[in-house]
Design an enzyme around this catalytic site. Structure first.
Site, PDB file in Angstrom:
ATOM      1  N   TYR A  14       0.828  -1.217   0.000  1.00  0.00           N
ATOM      2  CA  TYR A  14       0.000   0.000   0.000  1.00  0.00           C
ATOM      3  C   TYR A  14       0.864   1.271   0.000  1.00  0.00           C
ATOM      4  CZ  TYR A  14      -3.090   3.556   2.137  1.00  0.00           C
ATOM      5  OH  TYR A  14      -3.773   4.700   2.446  1.00  0.00           O
ATOM      6  N   ILE A  15       1.639   1.466   1.048  1.00  0.00           N
ATOM      7  CA  ILE A  15       2.405   2.720   1.111  1.00  0.00           C
ATOM      8  C   ILE A  15       3.592   2.657   0.145  1.00  0.00           C
ATOM      9  CG2 ILE A  15       3.626   4.322   2.643  1.00  0.00           C
ATOM     10  CD1 ILE A  15       1.840   3.189   4.922  1.00  0.00           C
ATOM     11  N   PHE A  75       9.542  -0.896   3.492  1.00  0.00           N
ATOM     12  CA  PHE A  75       8.103  -0.907   3.793  1.00  0.00           C
ATOM     13  C   PHE A  75       7.566  -2.314   4.031  1.00  0.00           C
ATOM     14  CE2 PHE A  75       8.867   2.807   1.158  1.00  0.00           C
ATOM     15  CZ  PHE A  75       8.138   3.795   1.798  1.00  0.00           C
ATOM     16  N   ASN A  94       9.563 -11.948  10.211  1.00  0.00           N
ATOM     17  CA  ASN A  94       9.568 -11.018   9.080  1.00  0.00           C
ATOM     18  C   ASN A  94      10.028  -9.625   9.502  1.00  0.00           C
ATOM     19  OD1 ASN A  94       9.146 -10.264   6.349  1.00  0.00           O
ATOM     20  ND2 ASN A  94       7.267  -9.251   6.976  1.00  0.00           N
ATOM     21  N   SER A 119       5.937   3.040  13.455  1.00  0.00           N
ATOM     22  CA  SER A 119       4.507   3.144  13.738  1.00  0.00           C
ATOM     23  C   SER A 119       4.262   3.815  15.082  1.00  0.00           C
ATOM     24  CB  SER A 119       3.938   1.727  13.777  1.00  0.00           C
ATOM     25  OG  SER A 119       2.638   1.733  14.319  1.00  0.00           O
ATOM     26  N   TYR A 143       3.401  -6.633  17.248  1.00  0.00           N
ATOM     27  CA  TYR A 143       3.620  -5.752  16.093  1.00  0.00           C
ATOM     28  C   TYR A 143       4.407  -4.506  16.505  1.00  0.00           C
ATOM     29  CZ  TYR A 143       2.770  -2.110  12.705  1.00  0.00           C
ATOM     30  OH  TYR A 143       2.962  -1.069  11.827  1.00  0.00           O
ATOM     31  N   LYS A 147       8.547  -3.117  15.729  1.00  0.00           N
ATOM     32  CA  LYS A 147       8.946  -1.808  15.207  1.00  0.00           C
ATOM     33  C   LYS A 147       9.936  -1.124  16.161  1.00  0.00           C
ATOM     34  CE  LYS A 147       6.555  -1.829  11.434  1.00  0.00           C
ATOM     35  NZ  LYS A 147       7.226  -1.747  10.132  1.00  0.00           N
ATOM     36  N   HIS A 191      -8.648  -2.017   8.100  1.00  0.00           N
ATOM     37  CA  HIS A 191      -8.585  -0.591   8.437  1.00  0.00           C
ATOM     38  C   HIS A 191      -9.926   0.112   8.245  1.00  0.00           C
ATOM     39  CE1 HIS A 191      -4.189  -1.330   7.727  1.00  0.00           C
ATOM     40  NE2 HIS A 191      -4.266  -0.904   8.971  1.00  0.00           N
ATOM     41  N   ARG A 284     -12.479  -3.393  20.468  1.00  0.00           N
ATOM     42  CA  ARG A 284     -11.443  -4.290  19.961  1.00  0.00           C
ATOM     43  C   ARG A 284     -10.287  -4.242  20.961  1.00  0.00           C
ATOM     44  NH1 ARG A 284      -8.963  -2.854  14.106  1.00  0.00           N
ATOM     45  NH2 ARG A 284      -7.978  -1.228  15.352  1.00  0.00           N
TER      46      ARG A 284
HETATM   47  N1  UDP Z   1     -12.440   0.385  13.738  1.00  0.00           N
HETATM   48  C1  UDP Z   1     -13.810   0.094  13.804  1.00  0.00           C
HETATM   49  N2  UDP Z   1     -14.326  -0.825  12.938  1.00  0.00           N
HETATM   50  C2  UDP Z   1     -13.557  -1.487  12.015  1.00  0.00           C
HETATM   51  C3  UDP Z   1     -12.174  -1.172  11.947  1.00  0.00           C
HETATM   52  C4  UDP Z   1     -11.647  -0.229  12.818  1.00  0.00           C
HETATM   53  O1  UDP Z   1     -14.523   0.654  14.632  1.00  0.00           O
HETATM   54  O2  UDP Z   1     -14.090  -2.320  11.280  1.00  0.00           O
HETATM   55  C5  UDP Z   1     -11.876   1.393  14.645  1.00  0.00           C
HETATM   56  C6  UDP Z   1     -10.752   0.855  15.520  1.00  0.00           C
HETATM   57  O3  UDP Z   1     -11.280   0.316  16.700  1.00  0.00           O
HETATM   58  C7  UDP Z   1      -9.917   2.119  15.750  1.00  0.00           C
HETATM   59  C8  UDP Z   1     -10.121   2.937  14.481  1.00  0.00           C
HETATM   60  O4  UDP Z   1     -11.296   2.400  13.866  1.00  0.00           O
HETATM   61  O5  UDP Z   1     -10.443   2.858  16.823  1.00  0.00           O
HETATM   62  C9  UDP Z   1      -8.974   2.813  13.510  1.00  0.00           C
HETATM   63  O6  UDP Z   1      -8.671   1.444  13.332  1.00  0.00           O
HETATM   64  P1  UDP Z   1      -7.694   0.922  12.190  1.00  0.00           P
HETATM   65  O7  UDP Z   1      -7.695  -0.588  12.266  1.00  0.00           O
HETATM   66  O8  UDP Z   1      -8.071   1.561  10.901  1.00  0.00           O
HETATM   67  O9  UDP Z   1      -6.275   1.502  12.600  1.00  0.00           O
HETATM   68  P2  UDP Z   1      -5.430   1.381  13.949  1.00  0.00           P
HETATM   69  O10 UDP Z   1      -5.789   2.606  14.755  1.00  0.00           O
HETATM   70  O11 UDP Z   1      -5.763   0.103  14.622  1.00  0.00           O
HETATM   71  O12 UDP Z   1      -4.016   1.451  13.458  1.00  0.00           O
END
Ligand code: UDP
Length: 330
Positions: A14-15, A75, A94, A119, A143, A147, A191, A284
């Site tokens: 992606y990036i 990347f 990795n 990150s 993860y 980093k 994401h 989550r």
């Molecule tokens: N999120 C959500 N539903 C989804 C995916 C992500 O509510 O299906 C929320 C997640 O809990 C976080 C924010 O969106 O608060 C960004 O999550 P993402 O996975 O995009 O990036 P992260 O912050 O984990 O790097």
């Protein structure tokens, strides 16, 4: 004038793919090295492509023997936090061991400039916000630890071997190439922004919101979304700095603006004109309530000034990509 010759490891991702495009536009010579485990050959829009794996030291040695690279951008790492908890060995192999292989080959062949995709996950649960680079590093998952391990390795290699590096700590990379040629293509996609847009296009039946009981104004998590093209511009500035012989450093890359999950959904509705069905789901695991960058250091030292900082612009570019890829899927 001699065109600078840049190795982009993970340039099919992606990036990385956005980076290759920008380097080519700025007249660099580019070689992409990628094993296509998560990347796509057709995302590499030019330059040389080598199908290769960082686990293969012989291949790496041959790569560096055959080319004189002025700098390396790296990347190629696994990025799924949840998976890193379930399968840490995959992440250490990795993101750490393979990166050490790359650094060893660079050292053996006298390549001394390195740009590393780090990150915000190196910080862990914020103890203050916005987060500056001095914030304590207490990653919450394998993860983030991979980093931070590499960042520390780079500090040691700088002192011992003169390897100059810039670590760029991304907050939430998002958006897509404004020209519509590239975008986010993770499988599975985890994401927020691409998932919200898949719910808008109908490719997915809804967006699950993970938690609405956080200590934030609307109860959903706040993140700092930064456009992938702005991220790539920061890499160019960092590259410039290294090529001028400046010292190693680490910088946050974010806009300093936090948006909640609900605000992202509202913006996506505004931009797309589509209804976005929402399902509220439990939190989550490991999600901090608020992650917002203090990027003053990158702005000062690199002269970085994000041009695509508006959330609606970022979502518009991602939507352009979603519409294009939905057509492919239809
Ligand atoms: N999120 C959500 N539903 C989804 C995916 C992500 O509510 O299906 C929320 C997640 O809990 C976080 C924010 O969106 O608060 C960004 O999550 P993402 O996975 O995009 O990036 P992260 O912050 O984990 O790097």
């Amino acid at each position: 004038m001699h065109k600078k010759n840049i190795l982009v490891v993970g340039g099919a991702g992606y990036i990385g793919s956005h980076m290759v495009k920008l380097l080519l536009e700025r007249e660099y010579r580019v070689t992409t090295f990628d094993n296509l485990s998560t990347g796509y050959r057709d995302a590499v829009l030019g330059g040389e492509f080598i199908l290769g794996d960082l686990a293969d030291k012989t291949q790496l040695d041959a790569l560096f023997r055959a080319n004189r690279f002025d700098a390396v951008m790296h990347f190629a790492s696994f990025i799924q936090v949840g998976e890193s908890v379930r399968e840490p060995a995959k992440y250490y192999a990795n993101n750490v061991t393979n990166t050490l292989n790359l650094l060893d080959s660079m050292q053996a062949h006298g390549v001394t400039k390195f740009i590393f995709s780090s990150s915000a996950a190196v910080y862990g649960e914020p103890i203050r916000t916005p987060i500056d680079e001095q914030h304590p590093k207490q990653p919450l998952n394998p993860y983030g630890r991979t980093k931070w391990i590499i960042e520390q390795v780079l500090q040691d290699y700088d002192r011992a071997y003169g390897l100059r590096s810039i670590c760029l700590r991304y907050f939430n990379a998002a958006g897509a190439d404004p020209d519509g040629k590239l975008g986010e293509r993770h499988a599975p996609e985890t994401h927020l922004i691409p998932l919200v847009l898949q719910a808008a296009s109908g490719r997915r039946k809804n967006i699950q919101v993970f938690g609405r009981d956080y200590d934030t104004p609307d109860g959903t998590c706040i993140r700092d979304y930064v456009h992938v093209t702005d991220l790539c511009v920061a890499h160019l500035l960092a590259l410039d700095r290294l090529l001028k012989g400046e010292t190693s450093a680490a910088y946050n890359l974010g806009n300093g603006n936090g948006f909640s999950v609900q605000q992202v959904i509202d913006a996506a509705h505004r931009v797309t004109g589509r209804d976005i069905p929402v399902e509220y789901a439990p939190r989550r695991e490991g999600d901090p309530a608020r992650l917002v960058a203090d990027s003053t250091a990158a702005r000062r030292a690199l002269g970085w000034n994000p041009q695509l900082a508006e959330l609606d612009t970022l979502i518009r570019h991602a939507w352009q990509w979603e519409c294009k890829t939905t057509k492919y899927h239809a």
